[in-house]
Every structure is written in structure tokens, then in C-alpha cells.
Scaffold this active site. Structure first.
Site, mmCIF file in Angstrom:
data_model
loop_
_atom_site.group_PDB
_atom_site.id
_atom_site.type_symbol
_atom_site.label_atom_id
_atom_site.label_comp_id
_atom_site.label_asym_id
_atom_site.label_seq_id
_atom_site.Cartn_x
_atom_site.Cartn_y
_atom_site.Cartn_z
ATOM 1 N N TYR A 154 -50.523 -96.909 35.822
ATOM 2 C CA TYR A 154 -51.772 -96.161 35.952
ATOM 3 C C TYR A 154 -52.962 -97.088 36.218
ATOM 4 C CZ TYR A 154 -50.349 -91.423 34.540
ATOM 5 O OH TYR A 154 -49.812 -90.158 34.485
ATOM 6 N N LYS A 191 -36.457 -98.721 31.869
ATOM 7 C CA LYS A 191 -35.595 -98.738 33.052
ATOM 8 C C LYS A 191 -35.198 -100.188 33.283
ATOM 9 C CE LYS A 191 -33.571 -96.781 36.588
ATOM 10 N NZ LYS A 191 -32.454 -95.812 36.438
ATOM 11 N N ASP A 207 -44.091 -83.745 29.442
ATOM 12 C CA ASP A 207 -44.049 -82.397 30.037
ATOM 13 C C ASP A 207 -42.655 -81.787 29.864
ATOM 14 O OD1 ASP A 207 -46.700 -82.750 30.939
ATOM 15 O OD2 ASP A 207 -46.289 -81.673 32.807
ATOM 16 N N ASP A 259 -45.865 -89.782 30.486
ATOM 17 C CA ASP A 259 -46.493 -88.634 31.140
ATOM 18 C C ASP A 259 -45.416 -87.633 31.562
ATOM 19 O OD1 ASP A 259 -48.520 -87.075 32.443
ATOM 20 O OD2 ASP A 259 -47.802 -87.887 34.351
ATOM 21 N N ASP A 278 -33.837 -92.302 32.785
ATOM 22 C CA ASP A 278 -33.136 -91.179 33.420
ATOM 23 C C ASP A 278 -32.200 -90.503 32.420
ATOM 24 O OD1 ASP A 278 -31.663 -93.543 33.451
ATOM 25 O OD2 ASP A 278 -30.811 -93.242 35.454
HETATM 26 C C1 IPM Z 1 -51.708 -86.100 30.879
HETATM 27 C C2 IPM Z 1 -52.216 -85.760 32.252
HETATM 28 C C3 IPM Z 1 -53.052 -86.910 32.788
HETATM 29 C C4 IPM Z 1 -52.165 -88.141 32.848
HETATM 30 C C5 IPM Z 1 -53.726 -86.645 34.143
HETATM 31 C C6 IPM Z 1 -54.606 -85.421 34.107
HETATM 32 C C7 IPM Z 1 -54.503 -87.841 34.639
HETATM 33 O O1 IPM Z 1 -51.160 -85.433 33.099
HETATM 34 O O2 IPM Z 1 -52.524 -86.418 30.002
HETATM 35 O O3 IPM Z 1 -50.494 -86.044 30.672
HETATM 36 O O4 IPM Z 1 -51.400 -88.308 33.796
HETATM 37 O O5 IPM Z 1 -52.249 -88.958 31.930
HETATM 38 MG MG MG Z 2 -49.300 -85.285 32.120
#
Ligand code: IPM
Ligand code: MG
Length: 357
Positions: A141, A191, A251, A247, A223
Site C-alpha cells: 500500500y 506467501k 472481506d 485487506d 492461498d
Molecule cells: C479497508 C478498505 C480500505 C483498504 C480502502 C477503502 C482504502 O478496503 O479498510 O479494508 O484497502 O484498506
Molecule cells: Mg478492504
């Protein structure tokens, strides 16, 4: 106690869920006789509109002054074609870096009343209780060189994943400290069969583990971890990884919790020059422009982030527990938003949590 909190509602549903989180913060504080002093600032798309940039100097100043910052979400579709350095998301990366909050704690729990909300089989999801510890201020990042240069077939995009030993060691220690207060198991995700950063990561966390003989450490390739999260989520206690892996996998973790709207987060680790801890609290979900302004976003992630703030920034464990218990009571009552197959509005959920406190 005086709680000096900066509120950054941001964009899209960020403003709606933050309003409910603030309602709960004010309510729990009054209930336990604390004083809340709120300031509000601009971050993300709204900051671009009002000041020309996603992370105004004024917001930086307010964040450094506050005891803790509560953020909603950033991102607006009108900026979709803008270069990364000008986008709303860059404001979020900016504040994380400026506060130095290198450890992003993302708890993932399967709440009993939401088991049916997960597409996975009940017996797999039931009992899931883990914390994803995402390294937040390093890795791809932020790494340089980065950018797009050249023309034609030679036009090239570049990003750099880079970690120092110190960056790996401090987030590793955070994971072990958390595991000590839980089921005493750390899973490190990397990884290392391909990436040098991962090889260093594995070597350093293994060294750090020697200082925590009471905690078990295992390693998973990213993975394989993506697969194990779905196949056997109960095997995880504390799961630590670099920024982008975290990240992505957090999710995926949202599927276990029933909705991404459920997940809170706490970004911590840094101290101010005066020794005080710094904390940034935000739901894991984004600004969801498709449902913004409709009063139907799930505010539990934002409300859970208030509980995390009470715990990590203020050490108010009873108050944090009161918020979490109220969330569970509202979940059990079925008074929830559409993502959880309920009919309640964002505002009704916030009010119900206050009533349950
Ligand atoms: C998160 C989000 C952020 C990230 C974005 C909005 C920059 O996806 O906090 O998970 O990638 O860190
Ligand atoms: Mg995110």
C-alpha cells in the site's frame, strides 16, 4: 472520564452508520457518567469537494489532538477514474500513516442469530471467533517505487511490497499479546514460497514467538488460508498478516459473520509524544454508494468500533461489554437491517442498541 473523540463520517453510508455509532457512544457515556467531547472533520471524497484534497491539514491536526478517531467510510464513484494519489481512499491511507496505527484488529465472530445469514453450512460457521491482525502502515500500500510510466506496449505499472524487520516484529508482538488473552494460538499468513518479504516475515515472527512460549504459532500460505477460512474457520484464533493480504482475507471473513456490515475494526499500536495511545476506529465495510442515503445500511460494524474504542483507547471494559451485549440483544430480537434479512432502518438499529444498553 473525558472522552475527546474526532468523528470523520466520510462518504456514502459512512455518514449514516457513524450517526448511529455516535448515538451509542453518547448514550453509553451518559449511562456510565462520562463526558464526550466530539469534534468533526473531513476525510475522503467530501474533503476533496470542500478543500481540494482527501486528507486536509486541519483533519490531521484534529486527529493528532483527539484521544481517538471514529471514522465511517471513504470513496465515491465520481472519483473512480482518478489516479490513486488524488482519490478519497488516499485520505484513509494518509490518516493511518500519520497516526502510525500499524496494527488493524478485525475481529470475526459468528453470532448465533446470524448463522442463517451466512451462505456456509451452520456446523462450519458456528463457534467461529477469531481476530485478524492486519499490518496497516506498510507493505504494498505504501511501498516505493510506485506509479505508471512509459507509453504504448512499454507502459508499465509498478508497486512495491516491502517490510523491515522492525515493522514485522512489532505487529507480530501485537498478535502474540492478543493471543495470550484468548486461546493462545497465532497463525501467521504469508506467501513465503514466492515472496522475499514473506520469507523475512516468517523468519522474524518465528524469532518473536520464542518470547511467547505459552502461545502456539503456525504458518499458512495465503492461498491456503483463503481456503481454510471457509473449510475450517474454527481453527483460527489470532491470524496475523501483511497489509494487502489482510485487506482481502478480512472481506472473506465477513462471510462467516453473516454480513460485511457486522465487522468493526480498531487500528492501534502507536503512542503520542506524551505517551498516550493513539486509536483509529472504523467499520471494515466501504462507503457502499449503491445504498447510500436510504437509511438501510447496517450500523453494527460502526457500533462495534465504538466498543473497540472504549476498550482500547479508554480502557473502559465494562462500557465496551455493555455495548457488545446490547448488540447481541438486538441481533437476537431480529430488529436488524436488510443485509441480515430484517426490516429495520439504520436509525432504528442505533436506537434499539441504546435502549438495550
Ligand atoms: C479497508 C478498505 C480500505 C483498504 C480502502 C477503502 C482504502 O478496503 O479498510 O479494508 O484497502 O484498506
Ligand atoms: Mg478492504
Amino acid at each position: 472520564m473525558e472522552l475527546n473523540v474526532l468523528i470523520l463520517p466520510g462518504d456514502g453510508i459512512g455518514t449514516e452508520v457513524t450517526r448511529e455509532a455516535v448515538r451509542v457512544l453518547n448514550h453509553v457515556a451518559a449511562r456510565f457518567s462520562h463526558t464526550v467531547n466530539l469534534t468533526e472533520g473531513l476525510l475522503g471524497g467530501i474533503a476533496i469537494h470542500k478543500t481540494g484534497g482527501p486528507f486536509p491539514a486541519e483533519t490531521e491536526k484534529l486527529a493528532l489532538e483527539a484521544d481517538a478517531t471514529l471514522m465511517g467510510a471513504v470513496g465515491l464513484p465520481e472519483f473512480d477514474n482518478w489516479p490513486p494519489e488524488k482519490r478519497p481512499e488516499r485520505g484513509l491511507l494518509g490518516i493511518r500513516k500519520c497516526l502510525g496505527v500499524y496494527a488493524n484488529l478485525r475481529p470475526v465472530r459468528a453470532y448465533q442469530p446470524l448463522i442463517e445469514s451466512s451462505p456456509l453450512k451452520n456446523h462450519l460457521v458456528e463457534g467461529t471467533d477469531m481476530i485478524i491482525v492486519r499490518e496497516l502502515t506498510g507493505g504494498i500500500y505504501y511501498g516505493t517505487p510506485r506509479g505508471i510510466a512509459g507509453t504504448g506496449d512499454e507502459e508499465r505499472g509498478t508497486n512495491t511490497m516491502t517490510y523491515t524487520r522492525a515493522e514485522i516484529a512489532r505487529v507480530s508482538r501485537m498478535a502474540f499479546e492478543l493471543a495470550r488473552a484468548r486461546r493462545k494460538k497465532v497463525t501467521s499468513v504469508d506467501k513465503s514460497n514466492v515472496l522475499e518479504t514473506s520469507q523475512l516475515w516468517r523468519r522474524v515472527i518465528t524469532e518473536v514467538a520464542a518470547g511467547y512460549p505459552d502461545v502456539e504459532l503456525d504458518h499458512l500460505l495465503v492461498d491456503n488460508c483463503a481456503m481454510q477460512l471457509i473449510l475450517n474457520p474454527k481453527r483460527f484464533d489470532v491470524v496475523v498478516m501483511e497489509n494487502m493480504f489482510g485487506d482481502i482475507l478480512s472481506d472473506e471473513g465477513a462471510v462467516l459473520a453473516g454480513s460485511i456490515g457486522m465487522l468493526p475494526s480498531a487500528s492501534i499500536g502507536a503512542r503520542k509524544p506524551n505517551g498516550a495511545w493513539v486509536g483509529l476506529y472504523e467499520p471494515v465495510h466501504g462507503s457502499a454508494p449503491d445504498i447510500a442515503g436510504q437509511n438501510k445500511a447496517n450500523p453494527f460494524g460502526a457500533i462495534g468500533s465504538v466498543a473497540a474504542m472504549l476498550e482500547y483507547s479508554f480502557g473502559l471494559m465494562e462500557e465496551a461489554a455493555a455495548v457488545n451485549r446490547a448488540v447481541e440483544a438486538v441481533l437476537a430480537s431480529g430488529n436488524v437491517t436488510a443485509d441480515l434479512k430484517g426490516k429495520a432502518t439504520t436509525e432504528q438499529v442505533g436506537q434499539a442498541v441504546c435502549a438495550a444498553i
